[in-house]
Structure formats: C-alpha cells, structure tokens
Design an enzyme around this catalytic site. Sequence first.
Site: not given
Ligand code: NAP
Length: 280
Positions: A20, A71, A108, A134-135, A138, A223, A225, A246
């Site tokens: 973190s 969370k 977020d 994405g779904a 985030a 997003i 980074y 991001g």
């Molecule tokens: N900048 C910021 O402050 C911030 C904040 C939060 C998160 N993030 C970043 O945002 C990203 C997502 O975070 P999250 O917490 O939302 O994760 P999460 O809940 O695990 O969701 C991951 C997403 O990525 C998709 N995905 C993963 N592998 C894939 C692939 N090979 N092909 C296509 N889609 C794929 C998943 O699709 P499926 O539904 O099909 O599995 C899902 O929609 C991470 O990289 C995280 O570090 C950044």
Amino acid sequence: MILSAKARIAGVMGWPVSHSLSPRLHGFWIERHQLDATYIPMPVPSDKFPAALRALPALGFAGANVTVPHKEAALATVDDATAEARALGAVNTIVVQKNGTLFGSNTDGQGFLANVRDFVPGWSARGKRVAILGAGGAAKAIAWTLHGEGADEVRIVNRTPDRAKALAASLGNRARAVDWDSSAGALADAALLVNATTLGMKGQPRLEIDLGPLPGDAIVADIVYNPLDTDLLLRARARGNPTVDGIGMLLHQARGGFNAWFGQEPVVDQALRDFVLAGL
Ligand SMILES: NC(=O)c1ccc[n+]([C@@H]2O[C@H](COP(=O)([O-])OP(=O)(O)OC[C@H]3O[C@@H](n4cnc5c(N)ncnc54)[C@H](OP(=O)(O)O)[C@@H]3O)[C@@H](O)[C@H]2O)c1
C-alpha cells in the site's frame, strides 16, 4: 516526528498491506502540515478483520482506510455508511464518530473525477457518453460517479459479460453493457474512455483495444499507475487524445479521510505525486 500522548492515529487495514502507498501518502501530508499525528500500515487477515475494525474506537483511532480484500467486509461491519458505499457494496474510508460508532464511505469515484479535473479543469460528465473498461470494484465506483454526474450514457465493457450487465443494470437507465469483442461500439462518439481493468499493469497482459473508433478529442484515462505511462496512454497521446494517468485518483481519494481524521484539507500537487511515485 515525535508523537505526543494526544496524537491523532489512523492507518490502513489490508491483507497483505505491504504494497500500500497510503502510509507514504498520508505521511507526506502529516509532515507537510507538521501534525501531531501518524498513519500506520495494519496487516489484518480476513478472519480477524471485523474484530480489528470494531476495536478502532476503543484504541483511540480517528479512523482508517480499508483495502483489498476487506472493502466488502468493511461495509458489513460499520455502523453506518454513505448511500454511495452501500450502492457499491464496498467501503474504503472509515471515520470514528464522536459517539464511538464507525462511519464508512467509498471515495474512489470522487477521487477519479477530481483527478480528471486536474488534467481537464472543469470537466463534467453531464450529457456525455462515457466508456468504462472493467466491471470490478474500481469500475463500479467510477461508473456510479459518472452516472450520478449526469452522463448521457455509461457503457460498461467487460471480459465477463454478466458482470458488465449486472453493473449496467444496477445503474438503471442511461447505462448499458457492451461485449468486450464489440468495444468499437462503445468507443464511437464517447467523450471519455477509462481503463478500470488490471490490463496494462506491471506483470499483467497488455490492454489490446483498437482506439480507431474513439473521437480524437475524447479523454483517455487509465487508473493503472504502475507504470504511470501505460501503453494505452502512450497510444492515445500519439493520436492526439488528451490523457489522464492513474496516480492522481489514489491521491485525491485519500483527501476526505485525511481531512476527517486530522482536521486539515490536504492538497494534491506535483511534489506529492513525485513523492508517492518514488515509492512504487
Ligand atoms: N488509481 C487508483 O487510485 C486505483 C484505485 C483502484 C484500483 N486501481 C487499479 O484498477 C485496476 C482494477 O482494480 P479493481 O479493484 O477494480 O480490480 P477487480 O475488482 O479485481 O476488477 C478487475 C477487472 O479487470 C478485468 N480483467 C482482469 N484481467 C483481465 C483480462 N485478462 N482481460 C480482460 N479483463 C480483465 C476484470 O474482468 P472480469 O470481470 O472479466 O474478471 C475486472 O473487470 C487495478 O489495476 C488496480 O490497481 C487503481
């Protein structure tokens, strides 16, 4: 900084929590404001999480952030939460109230929007079509915020179609799910494209998406980074689209908690960005 016995205490609970950036981020602001305060990492496994969270008031904590995988459990444990956190099913910021109860929020979505506005001052989603890749957690937060801002249409493009459909359905009107293989339809006439998947992150596969149908003036936000300049952002910049990286989302989403715990309104600026990025 030597703490007094009256120091304000907050921290981040996760499992693991060693990755973190939040202690570095809040530590920077604590130093900048010369506060009698601290922000600590708290590695807490899932089976101990509810008890650990409920112990915060008795331990004199001002509050905490919650990260993966807690969370959702945080929402189930707090005494009260914002409508947004309840809609998203997830809490990332907790404030211990004067009466000792725990109040949760999810910052977020607002962090994402504030970051876009750092790059494009005054930007609003109102009346615009936006495409979110994405779904997951985030993506949900971003979709909720853009929809609440009055976006004309929120298009959710996700590898697993059922998750895209569920998210679009939860938003109601002005939202629709788009198949991953039909992303061109989501990009056409969009004012904003957001990558909220893990694709493009260090150690993850590249995000393969044809930007051809995207208007040349659409904002492209990633997003992810790490790296800061993702392949998506480089490709978008090369075709002239304005881009948003991001790290600012992470920084902006932290502002509300810091203000509530420590009584100061912190600022997101280049010095903070550089300091936090150096911790990657
Ligand atoms: N900048 C910021 O402050 C911030 C904040 C939060 C998160 N993030 C970043 O945002 C990203 C997502 O975070 P999250 O917490 O939302 O994760 P999460 O809940 O695990 O969701 C991951 C997403 O990525 C998709 N995905 C993963 N592998 C894939 C692939 N090979 N092909 C296509 N889609 C794929 C998943 O699709 P499926 O539904 O099909 O599995 C899902 O929609 C991470 O990289 C995280 O570090 C950044």
